[in-house]
Design a protein around this motif. Structure first.
Motif, mmCIF file in Angstrom:
data_model
loop_
_atom_site.group_PDB
_atom_site.id
_atom_site.type_symbol
_atom_site.label_atom_id
_atom_site.label_comp_id
_atom_site.label_asym_id
_atom_site.label_seq_id
_atom_site.Cartn_x
_atom_site.Cartn_y
_atom_site.Cartn_z
ATOM 1 N N ARG A 29 3.001 43.792 -79.528
ATOM 2 C CA ARG A 29 3.715 42.501 -79.469
ATOM 3 C C ARG A 29 3.945 41.960 -80.890
ATOM 4 N N ASN A 30 3.507 40.705 -81.174
ATOM 5 C CA ASN A 30 3.819 40.149 -82.503
ATOM 6 C C ASN A 30 2.847 40.599 -83.598
ATOM 7 N N HIS B 271 -0.885 27.284 -83.120
ATOM 8 C CA HIS B 271 0.357 26.700 -82.596
ATOM 9 C C HIS B 271 0.965 27.615 -81.548
ATOM 10 N N ASN B 272 2.096 27.215 -81.028
ATOM 11 C CA ASN B 272 2.803 28.058 -80.063
ATOM 12 C C ASN B 272 3.315 29.322 -80.728
ATOM 13 N N ALA B 273 3.391 30.389 -79.932
ATOM 14 C CA ALA B 273 4.011 31.654 -80.347
ATOM 15 C C ALA B 273 3.306 32.353 -81.506
ATOM 16 N N VAL B 274 1.985 32.132 -81.642
ATOM 17 C CA VAL B 274 1.252 32.856 -82.695
ATOM 18 C C VAL B 274 0.560 34.100 -82.146
ATOM 19 N N GLY B 275 0.599 34.282 -80.824
ATOM 20 C CA GLY B 275 0.015 35.501 -80.256
ATOM 21 C C GLY B 275 -1.265 35.286 -79.460
ATOM 22 N N LYS B 276 -1.527 34.056 -79.048
ATOM 23 C CA LYS B 276 -2.753 33.798 -78.276
ATOM 24 C C LYS B 276 -2.681 34.482 -76.910
ATOM 25 N N THR B 277 -1.576 34.256 -76.201
ATOM 26 C CA THR B 277 -1.432 34.890 -74.883
ATOM 27 C C THR B 277 -1.335 36.411 -75.025
ATOM 28 N N ASN B 278 -0.694 36.863 -76.098
ATOM 29 C CA ASN B 278 -0.605 38.318 -76.334
ATOM 30 C C ASN B 278 -1.995 38.943 -76.445
ATOM 31 N N ARG C 244 1.909 39.899 -66.941
ATOM 32 C CA ARG C 244 3.329 39.729 -67.260
ATOM 33 C C ARG C 244 4.178 40.915 -66.803
ATOM 34 N N ARG D 299 8.561 48.872 -73.850
ATOM 35 C CA ARG D 299 9.345 48.327 -74.966
ATOM 36 C C ARG D 299 8.922 46.901 -75.329
ATOM 37 N N GLU D 300 8.574 46.113 -74.319
ATOM 38 C CA GLU D 300 8.158 44.733 -74.597
ATOM 39 C C GLU D 300 6.812 44.681 -75.311
ATOM 40 N N LEU D 301 5.967 45.695 -75.035
ATOM 41 C CA LEU D 301 4.614 45.681 -75.607
ATOM 42 C C LEU D 301 4.588 46.137 -77.063
ATOM 43 N N VAL D 302 5.533 46.996 -77.424
ATOM 44 C CA VAL D 302 5.541 47.547 -78.783
ATOM 45 C C VAL D 302 6.248 46.572 -79.716
#
Ligand SMILES: Nc1ncnc2c1ncn2[C@@H]1O[C@H](COP(=O)(O)OP(=O)(O)O)[C@@H](O)[C@H]1O
Ligand SMILES: [Mg+2]
Length: 364
Positions: A14-15, A33-40, A55, A60-63
């Motif tokens: 992911r990120n 903050h949002n979108a830093v990779g916590k859920t990832n 999810r 492709r989404e994971l790489v």
């Protein structure tokens, strides 16, 4: 004591170009903050321990964007054992390969060492959302708690699909339909018996957890079977006969609708709060309490079934709970179970909890 996650390592997932994390044996708070990779991060742990992610991502989404492969590693330690779980994801070919202590295995083999229970904001629609969400919740638990469950579920779903395909034919051959009825009823009864065994144990724990959270208000949950009432007490053979009978009786209707309308793929779970159906009547707060109680019950039952405690993944749910429910969640977390909590705001946690927890800041 059981196993704990002592190390998580991500490469091009992911990120993250790289992430190394050493979770605390008790509570780890991932803040950022949002979108830093916590859920990832939570997703990575779920993927390694459960073999699937909530999810339902494609490789492709994971790489990580621009890369062709990702690697996820987790080390589990406890009871004098060390277990290395790995997942390699590639985009060409599009694939996920799992291994355990260096030996290749299937996604369905990944559960069994350490169970994970995830509570994410998506779960808040469990009470009022479609029946599929509630079935999926039970099946996701079953898959982790029992090695055979995934295969039983997949075999049943395949036979329902085949029967549905035949129902869509212009002139379905009755003898072929008979054969699929036999297959659906055998697979369906096996699945149903496993689900009901699990559900009965879970339901009683959900009620108890709910009363503790909601201060005396009562909750009961019931399994709604398309075969009618009384299925809880039946054995597999009895369920098979009943399902076979119902498939035959329902055939004209199934032919008209071109789909199989009875069987565990159509069952549901109902929650009754203070005597009323939660699906219609529950307030937002009550819905949140029901879901929290369900997750607590899953943790407890996982402990009983596997003989060791699961790892609890709380993804950004503190902001969704009011003070009282947050306190209940925190008290539960304080009960010594390994927990990863993600949040954008440390203000939701007491100084005592934070002092005892490992706080990891993301995106700084
Ligand atoms: N395959 C990927 N490659 C690069 N970035 C990704 C990939 N998948 C997701 N992301 C990024 O990860 C971020 C979301 O991470 P997430 O863990 O959901 O955030 P949060 O910290 O808010 O929970 C988004 O910015 C998203 O674009
Ligand atoms: Mg998130």
């Amino acid at each position: 004591m059981g196993l704990l996650v002592t190390h998580l390592s991500l490469a091009d997932f992911r990120n993250f170009e790289r992430l190394e994390l050493e979770p605390s044996p008790t509570v780890t708070v991932l803040v950022g903050h949002n979108a830093v990779g916590k859920t990832n991060t939570v997703e990575a742990l779920q993927l390694l321990t459960a073999g699937t992610s909530f999810r339902r991502p494609s490789p492709r989404e994971l790489v990580r964007e621009g890369e062709r492969s990702a690697r996820l590693d987790a080390r589990l330690e406890g009871d004098g054992r060390v277990i290395e779980l790995r997942c390699d994801v590639t985009t060409e070919p599009s694939a996920r390969r799992f291994s355990r202590n260096g030996k290749r295995c299937q996604a369905a083999d990944m559960p069994g060492d350490l169970m994970s229970v995830l509570f994410s904001p998506d779960d808040l629609s469990l009470v009022k959302g479609s029946a599929r969400l509630r079935r999926d919740e039970l099946d996701a638990f079953g898959r982790q708690a029992n090695r055979g469950y995934a295969n039983v579920l997949a075999a049943y779903q395949r036979s329902v699909e085949q029967r549905n395909r035949l129902l869509r034919d212009e002139y379905p051959d009755p003898s072929l339909l008979d054969a699929w009825d036999a297959s659906v009823s055998l697979g369906g009864a096996t699945l149903l018996a496993a689900r009901l065994r699990m559900f009965t144990r879970l339901a009683e724990k959900v009620s108890r957890a709910y009363e503790a959270i909601a201060g005396g208000e009562s909750l009961s949950c019931a399994y709604r079977c398309t075969l009618g009432e009384g299925c809880e007490g039946m054995g597999r053979e009895e369920l098979r006969e009943l399902l076979l009978e119902r498939l035959a009786a329902n055939r004209p209707e199934d032919l008209r609708r071109q789909q199989t309308c009875v069987g565990p793929h159509r069952d549901d779970v109902t929650f009754t709060v203070g005597g009323r159906d939660a699906r219609t009547y529950a307030s937002q707060g009550q819905q949140r309490s029901v879901v929290l109680a369900l997750k607590m019950a899953e943790v407890e039952l996982a402990g009983e079934i596997l003989g060791s405690r699961p790892v609890l993944l709380l993804d950004d749910v503190m902001s969704e709970l009011d003070e009282r429910r947050r306190a209940a969640a925190v008290e539960f977390v304080g009960g010594g179970i390994q927990t990863l909590i993600t949040t954008t705001n440390l203000g939701y946690f007491s100084p005592e909890l934070l002092a005892a927890a490992e706080v990891v800041r993301f995106g700084e």
